[in-house]
Design an enzyme around this catalytic site. Structure first.
Site, PDB file in Angstrom:
ATOM      1  N   LYS A  39       0.907  -1.270   0.078  1.00 47.70           N
ATOM      2  CA  LYS A  39      -0.008   0.000   0.148  1.00 47.70           C
ATOM      3  C   LYS A  39       0.916   1.383   0.000  1.00 47.70           C
ATOM      4  O   LYS A  39       0.741   2.202  -0.750  1.00 47.70           O
ATOM      5  CB  LYS A  39      -0.975  -0.140   1.347  1.00 47.70           C
ATOM      6  CG  LYS A  39      -1.484   1.506   1.428  1.00 47.70           C
ATOM      7  CD  LYS A  39      -2.576   1.246   2.862  1.00 47.70           C
ATOM      8  CE  LYS A  39      -1.603   1.555   4.119  1.00 47.70           C
ATOM      9  NZ  LYS A  39      -1.371   2.864   4.397  1.00 47.70           N
ATOM     10  N   ASN A  40       1.944   1.227   0.714  1.00 55.44           N
ATOM     11  CA  ASN A  40       2.474   2.610   0.981  1.00 55.44           C
ATOM     12  C   ASN A  40       3.724   2.782  -0.089  1.00 55.44           C
ATOM     13  O   ASN A  40       4.026   3.954  -0.276  1.00 55.44           O
ATOM     14  CB  ASN A  40       3.453   2.510   2.418  1.00 55.44           C
ATOM     15  CG  ASN A  40       2.338   2.768   3.588  1.00 55.44           C
ATOM     16  OD1 ASN A  40       1.119   3.012   3.248  1.00 55.44           O
ATOM     17  ND2 ASN A  40       2.623   2.582   4.702  1.00 55.44           N
ATOM     18  N   ARG A  97      -4.766  10.337   4.895  1.00 59.49           N
ATOM     19  CA  ARG A  97      -3.672  11.445   5.265  1.00 59.49           C
ATOM     20  C   ARG A  97      -2.637  11.475   4.203  1.00 59.49           C
ATOM     21  O   ARG A  97      -2.123  12.370   3.748  1.00 59.49           O
ATOM     22  CB  ARG A  97      -3.095  11.037   6.394  1.00 59.49           C
ATOM     23  CG  ARG A  97      -3.153  12.024   7.321  1.00 59.49           C
ATOM     24  CD  ARG A  97      -2.009  11.899   8.554  1.00 59.49           C
ATOM     25  NE  ARG A  97      -1.023  13.310   8.868  1.00 59.49           N
ATOM     26  CZ  ARG A  97      -0.020  13.250   8.122  1.00 59.49           C
ATOM     27  NH1 ARG A  97       0.366  12.677   7.334  1.00 59.49           N
ATOM     28  NH2 ARG A  97       0.434  14.613   8.390  1.00 59.49           N
ATOM     29  N   CYS A 125      -4.179  12.609  13.540  1.00 65.20           N
ATOM     30  CA  CYS A 125      -5.093  11.330  13.745  1.00 65.20           C
ATOM     31  C   CYS A 125      -4.842  10.569  14.877  1.00 65.20           C
ATOM     32  O   CYS A 125      -4.022  10.911  15.635  1.00 65.20           O
ATOM     33  CB  CYS A 125      -4.898  10.561  12.235  1.00 65.20           C
ATOM     34  SG  CYS A 125      -3.130   9.592  12.393  1.00 65.20           S
ATOM     35  N   ARG A 182       1.248  14.124  13.591  1.00 59.22           N
ATOM     36  CA  ARG A 182       1.351  13.986  12.212  1.00 59.22           C
ATOM     37  C   ARG A 182       1.720  15.360  11.499  1.00 59.22           C
ATOM     38  O   ARG A 182       0.866  15.793  10.646  1.00 59.22           O
ATOM     39  CB  ARG A 182       0.431  13.138  11.312  1.00 59.22           C
ATOM     40  CG  ARG A 182       0.233  11.794  12.297  1.00 59.22           C
ATOM     41  CD  ARG A 182      -0.224  10.742  11.641  1.00 59.22           C
ATOM     42  NE  ARG A 182       0.821  10.318  10.412  1.00 59.22           N
ATOM     43  CZ  ARG A 182       0.258   9.322   9.737  1.00 59.22           C
ATOM     44  NH1 ARG A 182      -0.988   8.658   9.765  1.00 59.22           N
ATOM     45  NH2 ARG A 182       0.913   9.222   8.798  1.00 59.22           N
ATOM     46  N   ASP A 209       4.619   0.488  12.102  1.00 63.31           N
ATOM     47  CA  ASP A 209       3.397  -0.209  11.612  1.00 63.31           C
ATOM     48  C   ASP A 209       3.274  -1.702  12.138  1.00 63.31           C
ATOM     49  O   ASP A 209       2.221  -2.546  11.506  1.00 63.31           O
ATOM     50  CB  ASP A 209       3.329  -0.011   9.984  1.00 63.31           C
ATOM     51  CG  ASP A 209       3.058   1.414   9.624  1.00 63.31           C
ATOM     52  OD1 ASP A 209       2.591   2.168  10.483  1.00 63.31           O
ATOM     53  OD2 ASP A 209       3.304   1.515   8.379  1.00 63.31           O
ATOM     54  N   ILE A 258       8.528   6.502  16.803  1.00 59.74           N
ATOM     55  CA  ILE A 258       8.111   7.103  15.701  1.00 59.74           C
ATOM     56  C   ILE A 258       6.564   7.866  16.149  1.00 59.74           C
ATOM     57  O   ILE A 258       6.739   9.065  15.730  1.00 59.74           O
ATOM     58  CB  ILE A 258       7.897   6.044  14.336  1.00 59.74           C
ATOM     59  CG1 ILE A 258       9.069   5.214  14.032  1.00 59.74           C
ATOM     60  CG2 ILE A 258       7.373   6.913  13.144  1.00 59.74           C
ATOM     61  CD1 ILE A 258      10.102   5.904  13.749  1.00 59.74           C
ATOM     62  N   ARG A 266      -9.000  -0.239   4.869  1.00 61.79           N
ATOM     63  CA  ARG A 266      -8.098   0.751   4.413  1.00 61.79           C
ATOM     64  C   ARG A 266      -6.789   0.168   3.834  1.00 61.79           C
ATOM     65  O   ARG A 266      -6.242   0.595   2.830  1.00 61.79           O
ATOM     66  CB  ARG A 266      -7.898   1.996   5.183  1.00 61.79           C
ATOM     67  CG  ARG A 266      -8.980   2.758   5.426  1.00 61.79           C
ATOM     68  CD  ARG A 266      -8.435   4.044   6.300  1.00 61.79           C
ATOM     69  NE  ARG A 266      -7.351   4.505   5.848  1.00 61.79           N
ATOM     70  CZ  ARG A 266      -6.279   4.915   6.421  1.00 61.79           C
ATOM     71  NH1 ARG A 266      -6.391   5.159   7.740  1.00 61.79           N
ATOM     72  NH2 ARG A 266      -5.134   5.260   5.880  1.00 61.79           N
TER      73      ARG A 266
HETATM   74  N1  EPU Z   1       7.356  14.183  10.842  1.00 58.64           N
HETATM   75  C1  EPU Z   1       7.373  15.510  11.399  1.00 58.64           C
HETATM   76  N2  EPU Z   1       7.277  16.565  10.523  1.00 58.64           N
HETATM   77  C2  EPU Z   1       6.988  16.037   9.250  1.00 58.64           C
HETATM   78  C3  EPU Z   1       6.861  14.714   8.858  1.00 58.64           C
HETATM   79  C4  EPU Z   1       7.036  13.841   9.843  1.00 58.64           C
HETATM   80  O1  EPU Z   1       8.026  15.932  12.567  1.00 58.64           O
HETATM   81  O2  EPU Z   1       7.026  17.024   8.154  1.00 58.64           O
HETATM   82  C5  EPU Z   1       7.400  13.334  12.234  1.00 58.64           C
HETATM   83  C6  EPU Z   1       6.227  12.343  12.633  1.00 58.64           C
HETATM   84  O3  EPU Z   1       5.506  12.959  13.458  1.00 58.64           O
HETATM   85  C7  EPU Z   1       6.607  10.966  13.125  1.00 58.64           C
HETATM   86  C8  EPU Z   1       7.928  10.814  12.043  1.00 58.64           C
HETATM   87  O4  EPU Z   1       8.241  12.417  11.591  1.00 58.64           O
HETATM   88  O5  EPU Z   1       7.133  11.316  14.445  1.00 58.64           O
HETATM   89  C9  EPU Z   1       7.737  10.083  10.964  1.00 58.64           C
HETATM   90  O6  EPU Z   1       6.643  10.437  10.097  1.00 58.64           O
HETATM   91  P1  EPU Z   1       6.565  10.138   8.554  1.00 58.64           P
HETATM   92  O7  EPU Z   1       6.291  11.398   7.880  1.00 58.64           O
HETATM   93  O8  EPU Z   1       7.598   9.223   8.168  1.00 58.64           O
HETATM   94  O9  EPU Z   1       5.172   9.553   8.446  1.00 58.64           O
HETATM   95  P2  EPU Z   1       4.243   9.553   7.057  1.00 58.64           P
HETATM   96  O10 EPU Z   1       5.332   9.491   5.864  1.00 58.64           O
HETATM   97  O11 EPU Z   1       3.352  10.311   7.099  1.00 58.64           O
HETATM   98  C10 EPU Z   1       4.262   6.711   6.535  1.00 58.64           C
HETATM   99  C11 EPU Z   1       3.258   5.695   6.404  1.00 58.64           C
HETATM  100  C12 EPU Z   1       2.860   5.504   7.815  1.00 58.64           C
HETATM  101  C13 EPU Z   1       4.154   5.031   8.613  1.00 58.64           C
HETATM  102  C14 EPU Z   1       5.028   6.001   8.587  1.00 58.64           C
HETATM  103  C15 EPU Z   1       6.204   5.776   9.532  1.00 58.64           C
HETATM  104  C16 EPU Z   1       2.502   5.911   4.083  1.00 58.64           C
HETATM  105  C17 EPU Z   1       1.260   6.274   3.347  1.00 58.64           C
HETATM  106  N3  EPU Z   1       2.125   6.009   5.587  1.00 58.64           N
HETATM  107  O12 EPU Z   1       3.634   7.964   7.156  1.00 58.64           O
HETATM  108  O13 EPU Z   1       1.875   4.205   7.576  1.00 58.64           O
HETATM  109  O14 EPU Z   1       3.443   4.604   9.870  1.00 58.64           O
HETATM  110  O15 EPU Z   1       5.318   6.384   7.423  1.00 58.64           O
HETATM  111  O16 EPU Z   1       6.988   4.594   8.846  1.00 58.64           O
HETATM  112  O17 EPU Z   1       3.541   5.835   3.787  1.00 58.64           O
HETATM  113  C18 EPU Z   1       0.081   2.763   8.095  1.00 58.64           C
HETATM  114  O18 EPU Z   1       0.357   2.304   6.636  1.00 58.64           O
HETATM  115  O19 EPU Z   1      -0.699   2.318   8.919  1.00 58.64           O
HETATM  116  C19 EPU Z   1       0.850   4.072   8.322  1.00 58.64           C
HETATM  117  C20 EPU Z   1       0.388   4.672   9.089  1.00 58.64           C
END
Ligand code: EPU
Length: 421
Positions: free
Chosen positions: A22-23, A96, A120, A125, A308, A330, A400
């Site tokens: 998915k991701n 998101r 969320c 996030r 995850d 995380i 989802r």
């Molecule tokens: N963070 C910041 N600033 C930002 C972005 C992130 O401080 O601008 C922080 C977040 O708060 C968190 C950490 O950085 O503490 C990591 O967040 P990340 O940006 O890596 O998360 P994401 O890209 O929004 C993806 C996956 C998530 C998964 C996370 C961590 C997708 C679509 N989503 O989210 O997947 O948990 O990386 O590996 O790729 C899921 O599939 O259930 C899911 C939530």
């Protein structure tokens, strides 16, 4: 609203095929905005998040359809939809991850208006790092009336040093940089297999990205990218979830289409707990045993333990002998499932970003509520081993990200069904 009903206690046996990730699929679909000509993407799972992403891309003028062989065909016709640059609240609030259209839109249409994603249940996030990265490439970004409004007359390569690892933030910078003028370097880039898959997809389309899977990635901007045929990587989180299903039921199952090299931290931890894991080519055999040992788990960016997989490990550790500690590095608040597991008899104490679990001989079936996708996976796993009946509500979260989860577990021998309420 449907629910899942599980009678715990059945041992799982047989084999299950793991779907595409998915991701990886979500940012790759968004990246099709950048390409001339059609792309065919194979391995895309049939889940709600993919349908939401398809809707977002159609809204932006994309032609997105499923071919007979299951591949997703995506084409954006040049010049036809340049005035479309909005990802509206109605769609972004459903998922998101729709934030990953920001980079491609800025690059291709010079303008993006994306509803600001809220927090969320798994945590705050923020998206400050996405904004910082895109601004370094020359975008002007402001937030008004709940929308991120970004414009860029021209994107120019830059040196970007993230102060924290971000998966989708790295994806947004990559997709904005591939067609930018000059060279972009990303320090502290996310190394997750899904980010690597996006980079490999872009390279197949004509991009010049090096350092894939490393802390420092370099992107040499190119003039044009072209549609490609691509097969996305298997979903390591779905694989990990089924591995724990095999383990928690003390079963013997084989995963097909799984990549052991993406699952190193998960496999090591399961072995430490006492699960027998035998990878061979693209398959992984998982054999459970009678006695599991408590372990400490710390979630970290790749190649560390994925956040995850945290809820699924928590379910297994509920029945492992001794005291386990899970440290969530995380998303420190990602523990809502702990309260639901406690309703099933688990001994879990949450203390800030840690959960302390004291193993008990068995869990008891009851009614539980899903708060997010992976929490739902953890509750289904707990239901598989609980004594009696577990009824799992709000399973739309599971839809989802997991394709036909009840059906596939049932084909492995679980007593599980989905019921319309
Ligand atoms: N963070 C910041 N600033 C930002 C972005 C992130 O401080 O601008 C922080 C977040 O708060 C968190 C950490 O950085 O503490 C990591 O967040 P990340 O940006 O890596 O998360 P994401 O890209 O929004 C993806 C996956 C998530 C998964 C996370 C961590 C997708 C679509 N989503 O989210 O997947 O948990 O990386 O590996 O790729 C899921 O599939 O259930 C899911 C939530």
């Amino acid at each position: 609203m449907d629910k899942i009903v599980v009678e715990g206690g059945n041992r799982l046996e047989g084999s299950v095929r793991i779907n595409g990730a998915k991701n990886a699929a979500l940012p790759i679909m968004a990246a099709c905005l950048l390409l001339h000509g059609p792309s065919r993407i194979k391995g895309i799972p049939d889940i709600i998040d993919i349908r939401t992403q398809s809707e977002i891309l159609r809204n932006l003028g994309g032609d997105v359809k499923k071919a007979e062989d299951g591949a997703l065909e995506i084409i954006f016709r040049d010049g036809e939809n340049d005035d479309k640059f909005t990802a509206p609240y109605e769609l972004v609030r459903k998922m998101r991850a729709s934030i990953c259209v920001l980079g491609p839109l800025l690059s291709k249409r010079r303008r993006a208006k994306v509803s600001y994603p809220g927090g969320c249940v798994i945590g705050q996030r923020p998206i400050d790092l996405h904004i910082k990265g895109l601004a370094a490439l020359g975008a002007q970004i402001e937030t008004t009336e709940g929308y991120i409004n970004a414009t860029a007359d021209k994107l120019k390569g830059a040196h970007i040093s993230f102060t924290g690892k971000t998966v989708l933030g790295t994806c947004n910078v990559l997709t904005a940089a591939v067609l930018a003028e000059g060279t972009t370097t990303i320090e502290y880039a996310a190394c997750e297999p899904e980010v690597q898959d996006l980079a490999n997809f872009l390279n197949k389309a004509g991009a010049r990205i090096t350092g894939i899977g490393e802390n420092k990635m370099t992107v040499e901007g190119v003039q044009k990218l072209y549609g490609v045929d691509y097969e996305i990587i298997p979903d390591r989180i779905e694989a990990g979830t089924f591995m724990i299903a095999g383990a928690i039921t003390r079963g013997d199952i084989t995963l097909e289409n799984a990549r052991q090299e993406h699952l190193g931290a998960v496999i090591d931890k399961l072995r430490e707990i006492g699960v027998e894991i035998t990878p061979s080519g693209n398959t992984i055999r998982v054999k459970g045993c009678d006695l599991y040992h408590a372990v400490d788990v710390m979630t970290l960016p790749y190649p560390g333990m994925p956040t995850d997989m945290q809820a699924q490990f928590m379910a297994l550790l509920c029945i492992a002998e001794g005291k386990s500690i899970i440290s969530e590095k995380i998303f420190p608040d990602r523990f809502i499932h702990a309260a639901e597991l406690r309703r099933m008899g688990a001994d879990i104490r949450v203390d800030g970003p840690s959960a302390i679990i004291r193993g008990i001989p068995f869990l008891s079936g009851t009614e539980v509520m899903v708060s997010d996708l992976r929490a739902g996976a953890g509750l289904v796993l707990a239901g598989l081993v609980a004594k009696g009946t577990t009824q799992i509500h709000r399973i739309y979260h599971l839809d989802r990200g997991y394709e036909r989860i009840a059906e596939r577990l049932s084909s492995l021998g679980a007593d599980i069904k989905r019921i319309g309420e």
